[in-house]
Design a protein around this motif. Sequence first.
Motif, PDB file in Angstrom:
ATOM      1  N   GLY A 246       0.825  -1.206   0.000  1.00  0.00           N
ATOM      2  CA  GLY A 246       0.000   0.000   0.000  1.00  0.00           C
ATOM      3  C   GLY A 246       0.856   1.251   0.000  1.00  0.00           C
ATOM      4  N   ALA A 247       0.247   2.309   0.242  1.00  0.00           N
ATOM      5  CA  ALA A 247      -1.194   2.530   0.281  1.00  0.00           C
ATOM      6  C   ALA A 247      -1.503   3.642  -0.713  1.00  0.00           C
ATOM      7  CB  ALA A 247      -1.625   2.949   1.684  1.00  0.00           C
ATOM      8  N   THR A 248      -2.757   3.733  -1.113  1.00  0.00           N
ATOM      9  CA  THR A 248      -3.145   4.792  -2.050  1.00  0.00           C
ATOM     10  C   THR A 248      -3.698   5.999  -1.280  1.00  0.00           C
ATOM     11  OG1 THR A 248      -5.336   3.834  -2.202  1.00  0.00           O
ATOM     12  CG2 THR A 248      -3.736   3.157  -3.881  1.00  0.00           C
ATOM     13  N   TYR A 249      -3.824   7.119  -1.963  1.00  0.00           N
ATOM     14  CA  TYR A 249      -4.433   8.339  -1.395  1.00  0.00           C
ATOM     15  C   TYR A 249      -5.464   8.860  -2.369  1.00  0.00           C
ATOM     16  CZ  TYR A 249      -0.988   8.597   2.319  1.00  0.00           C
ATOM     17  OH  TYR A 249      -0.239   8.319   3.435  1.00  0.00           O
ATOM     18  N   ASN A 250      -6.672   9.108  -1.867  1.00  0.00           N
ATOM     19  CA  ASN A 250      -7.728   9.665  -2.714  1.00  0.00           C
ATOM     20  C   ASN A 250      -8.562  10.627  -1.855  1.00  0.00           C
ATOM     21  OD1 ASN A 250     -10.091  10.134  -4.180  1.00  0.00           O
ATOM     22  ND2 ASN A 250     -10.136   8.083  -5.064  1.00  0.00           N
ATOM     23  N   TRP A 251      -8.637  11.896  -2.290  1.00  0.00           N
ATOM     24  CA  TRP A 251      -9.334  12.917  -1.493  1.00  0.00           C
ATOM     25  C   TRP A 251     -10.746  13.179  -2.012  1.00  0.00           C
ATOM     26  CZ3 TRP A 251      -4.140  12.800  -2.463  1.00  0.00           C
ATOM     27  CH2 TRP A 251      -3.304  12.837  -1.350  1.00  0.00           C
ATOM     28  N   ASP A 252     -11.155  12.478  -3.064  1.00  0.00           N
ATOM     29  CA  ASP A 252     -12.472  12.742  -3.666  1.00  0.00           C
ATOM     30  C   ASP A 252     -13.503  11.696  -3.280  1.00  0.00           C
ATOM     31  OD1 ASP A 252     -11.431  14.967  -4.971  1.00  0.00           O
ATOM     32  OD2 ASP A 252     -10.544  13.655  -6.506  1.00  0.00           O
ATOM     33  N   ASP A 253     -13.101  10.422  -3.362  1.00  0.00           N
ATOM     34  CA  ASP A 253     -14.043   9.345  -3.025  1.00  0.00           C
ATOM     35  C   ASP A 253     -13.829   9.002  -1.548  1.00  0.00           C
ATOM     36  OD1 ASP A 253     -15.333   6.969  -2.590  1.00  0.00           O
ATOM     37  OD2 ASP A 253     -14.019   5.775  -3.896  1.00  0.00           O
ATOM     38  N   LEU A 254     -14.779   9.394  -0.686  1.00  0.00           N
ATOM     39  CA  LEU A 254     -14.591   9.151   0.751  1.00  0.00           C
ATOM     40  C   LEU A 254     -15.491   8.013   1.250  1.00  0.00           C
ATOM     41  CD1 LEU A 254     -14.099  12.825   1.987  1.00  0.00           C
ATOM     42  CD2 LEU A 254     -12.366  11.130   1.398  1.00  0.00           C
ATOM     43  N   THR A 255     -15.505   6.920   0.497  1.00  0.00           N
ATOM     44  CA  THR A 255     -16.241   5.732   0.920  1.00  0.00           C
ATOM     45  C   THR A 255     -15.235   4.671   1.359  1.00  0.00           C
ATOM     46  OG1 THR A 255     -16.131   4.668  -1.240  1.00  0.00           O
ATOM     47  CG2 THR A 255     -17.992   6.175  -0.852  1.00  0.00           C
ATOM     48  N   ASP A 256     -15.743   3.650   2.062  1.00  0.00           N
ATOM     49  CA  ASP A 256     -14.872   2.533   2.471  1.00  0.00           C
ATOM     50  C   ASP A 256     -14.910   1.393   1.450  1.00  0.00           C
ATOM     51  OD1 ASP A 256     -13.906   3.582   4.829  1.00  0.00           O
ATOM     52  OD2 ASP A 256     -15.503   2.747   6.059  1.00  0.00           O
ATOM     53  N   THR A 257     -15.316   1.720   0.221  1.00  0.00           N
ATOM     54  CA  THR A 257     -15.476   0.677  -0.799  1.00  0.00           C
ATOM     55  C   THR A 257     -14.185   0.510  -1.599  1.00  0.00           C
ATOM     56  OG1 THR A 257     -17.643   1.694  -1.028  1.00  0.00           O
ATOM     57  CG2 THR A 257     -17.100  -0.040  -2.609  1.00  0.00           C
ATOM     58  N   ILE A 258     -13.777  -0.723  -1.839  1.00  0.00           N
ATOM     59  CA  ILE A 258     -12.547  -0.951  -2.612  1.00  0.00           C
ATOM     60  C   ILE A 258     -12.780  -0.579  -4.085  1.00  0.00           C
ATOM     61  CG2 ILE A 258     -11.595  -2.714  -1.085  1.00  0.00           C
ATOM     62  CD1 ILE A 258     -12.615  -4.840  -3.080  1.00  0.00           C
ATOM     63  N   SER A 259     -11.696  -0.155  -4.760  1.00  0.00           N
ATOM     64  CA  SER A 259     -11.863   0.299  -6.152  1.00  0.00           C
ATOM     65  C   SER A 259     -10.862  -0.396  -7.080  1.00  0.00           C
ATOM     66  CB  SER A 259     -11.654   1.811  -6.229  1.00  0.00           C
ATOM     67  OG  SER A 259     -10.301   2.118  -5.978  1.00  0.00           O
ATOM     68  N   ASN A 260     -11.243  -0.509  -8.354  1.00  0.00           N
ATOM     69  CA  ASN A 260     -10.349  -1.074  -9.367  1.00  0.00           C
ATOM     70  C   ASN A 260      -9.160  -0.156  -9.610  1.00  0.00           C
ATOM     71  OD1 ASN A 260     -11.720  -3.406  -9.815  1.00  0.00           O
ATOM     72  ND2 ASN A 260     -13.087  -2.479 -11.349  1.00  0.00           N
ATOM     73  N   GLU A 261      -9.396   1.180  -9.529  1.00  0.00           N
ATOM     74  CA  GLU A 261      -8.309   2.148  -9.773  1.00  0.00           C
ATOM     75  C   GLU A 261      -7.178   1.932  -8.772  1.00  0.00           C
ATOM     76  OE1 GLU A 261     -11.579   2.654  -9.838  1.00  0.00           O
ATOM     77  OE2 GLU A 261     -12.013   4.782 -10.127  1.00  0.00           O
ATOM     78  N   ALA A 262      -7.548   1.775  -7.484  1.00  0.00           N
ATOM     79  CA  ALA A 262      -6.503   1.598  -6.455  1.00  0.00           C
ATOM     80  C   ALA A 262      -5.761   0.283  -6.687  1.00  0.00           C
ATOM     81  CB  ALA A 262      -7.134   1.623  -5.067  1.00  0.00           C
ATOM     82  N   LYS A 263      -6.497  -0.758  -7.043  1.00  0.00           N
ATOM     83  CA  LYS A 263      -5.853  -2.054  -7.300  1.00  0.00           C
ATOM     84  C   LYS A 263      -4.854  -1.910  -8.455  1.00  0.00           C
ATOM     85  CE  LYS A 263      -6.944  -6.882  -8.104  1.00  0.00           C
ATOM     86  NZ  LYS A 263      -7.996  -7.845  -8.401  1.00  0.00           N
ATOM     87  N   GLN A 264      -5.295  -1.182  -9.494  1.00  0.00           N
ATOM     88  CA  GLN A 264      -4.439  -0.975 -10.666  1.00  0.00           C
ATOM     89  C   GLN A 264      -3.178  -0.196 -10.288  1.00  0.00           C
ATOM     90  OE1 GLN A 264      -5.467  -2.303 -13.796  1.00  0.00           O
ATOM     91  NE2 GLN A 264      -3.267  -1.997 -14.091  1.00  0.00           N
ATOM     92  N   THR A 265      -3.369   0.891  -9.516  1.00  0.00           N
ATOM     93  CA  THR A 265      -2.227   1.717  -9.095  1.00  0.00           C
ATOM     94  C   THR A 265      -1.192   0.864  -8.366  1.00  0.00           C
ATOM     95  OG1 THR A 265      -3.707   3.597  -8.819  1.00  0.00           O
ATOM     96  CG2 THR A 265      -1.592   3.757  -7.703  1.00  0.00           C
ATOM     97  N   LEU A 266      -1.671   0.047  -7.427  1.00  0.00           N
ATOM     98  CA  LEU A 266      -0.736  -0.737  -6.612  1.00  0.00           C
ATOM     99  C   LEU A 266      -0.116  -1.884  -7.418  1.00  0.00           C
ATOM    100  CD1 LEU A 266      -2.700  -0.697  -3.217  1.00  0.00           C
ATOM    101  CD2 LEU A 266      -0.617   0.567  -3.776  1.00  0.00           C
TER     102      LEU A 266
END
Length: 349
Positions: A246-266
């Motif tokens: 990890g870990a990713t940082y995102n200031w726009d989507d403030l949910t606890d839901t996992i995302s494909n974008e974060a998986k792709q980034t990592l």
Amino acid sequence: MQKIDFIIVGQGLAGSILALDLLKLNKSVLIIDNATLSKSSRVAAGIYNPIVFKRLTQSWMADKTLPVMFDFFKEAEKLFNTKLIYPTKIARVFASGEEEALWKKKAVNELSDFIEAEVHSPSGEYAFLHNNYGFVSQAGYIDVTGFLSHTLSYLEQHKAYLNETFSYEDIAINGYEITYKDYSCSKLIFCEGHLATKNPFFKELKFKPAKGEVLTIYCEELNTTSILNKDFFILPLPEAHHFKVGATYNWDDLTDTISNEAKQTLTDKLNALLPFSYKVINQQAGVRPATIDRRPVMGNHPTHKNMFLFNGFGTKAVMLVPYFSKHFCSFIENKSELFRDIDVKRFYA
Ligand SMILES: Cc1cc2nc3c(=O)[nH]c(=O)nc-3n(C[C@H](O)[C@H](O)[C@H](O)COP(=O)(O)OP(=O)(O)OC[C@H]3O[C@@H](n4cnc5c(N)ncnc54)[C@H](O)[C@@H]3O)c2cc1C
């Protein structure tokens, strides 16, 4: 009506550490928590690292917070009869020759307590790296999930835990007494993590929450025993060949839901660093309760003096919370003032 000294809202790292400190001071405590609302502590890697790599400086107050962190979690290990502290060096992979030169200079000067002067070229378990690396010596991680679940059992044994969503409308304030449903307390402390942004009593606070995601991977050929850090981390877990990434940082989507974008980034970062195949076996997301000035925030309500908050541990929470819990306990016992940097009053000025 049941009388209690302190009601605490939230059983993340902040609420849990504060509750244990207050119980140790022989206070009666009730934690009200619905763990499904916010997961920041439960997904945190729990890494303690006294260095900020970007500027190669000591992390804010690390010389003071680190010893208190060790004392707190060593005591918790004894109390719960379990292992919570995992000292593990961090292998920092240098991004450039300049970073390596600065590392060598600072390792014998201002950072000599925390980083090793010897610089290594890729070999042994790190033979797959393309760049040189150096070790942060005073580093590791805390098993935060283990700590939270042991704390929960302990609180339940002491009848100090109520599993429900706290509703702000059910508070009644009568002078120096606060009542909530069937409970009455002399002090109410909010530790709701990023959900403090929904607290109607502390609307002036300036939070800047940041969502973060982590992966757990299985990699048969990776045998590293230190935490690898480039512009992300690969943390070896106790189970053989399992790693947290990890870990990713995102200031726009403030949910606890996992995302494909974060998986792709990592996975992009992993693919650029590792010549091995691996399997992603888990993905988790949480929202860090960061403030705009990136400092914790604590203190009392401007009018309701027996209503408090203890929050703003967006990063480095495992190092900061034990130290600031003691500082905050001393403040609520009227024994000392809060440091200006972390006092909630800075948002009212
Ligand atoms: C992906 C990720 C990785 C991280 N990695 C690290 C790391 O390696 N090292 C480090 O030191 N820190 C790390 N952090 C940061 C850190 O661990 C957290 O920010 C910190 O633990 C926050 O703790 P908290 O108790 O303030 O908030 P939370 O953990 O969010 O806890 C708040 C609790 O209050 C409850 N709650 C809120 N509102 C209500 C309500 N109305 N009624 C009942 N319950 C309520 C929530 O459900 C939750 O249980 C990471 C964070 C993330 C997201």
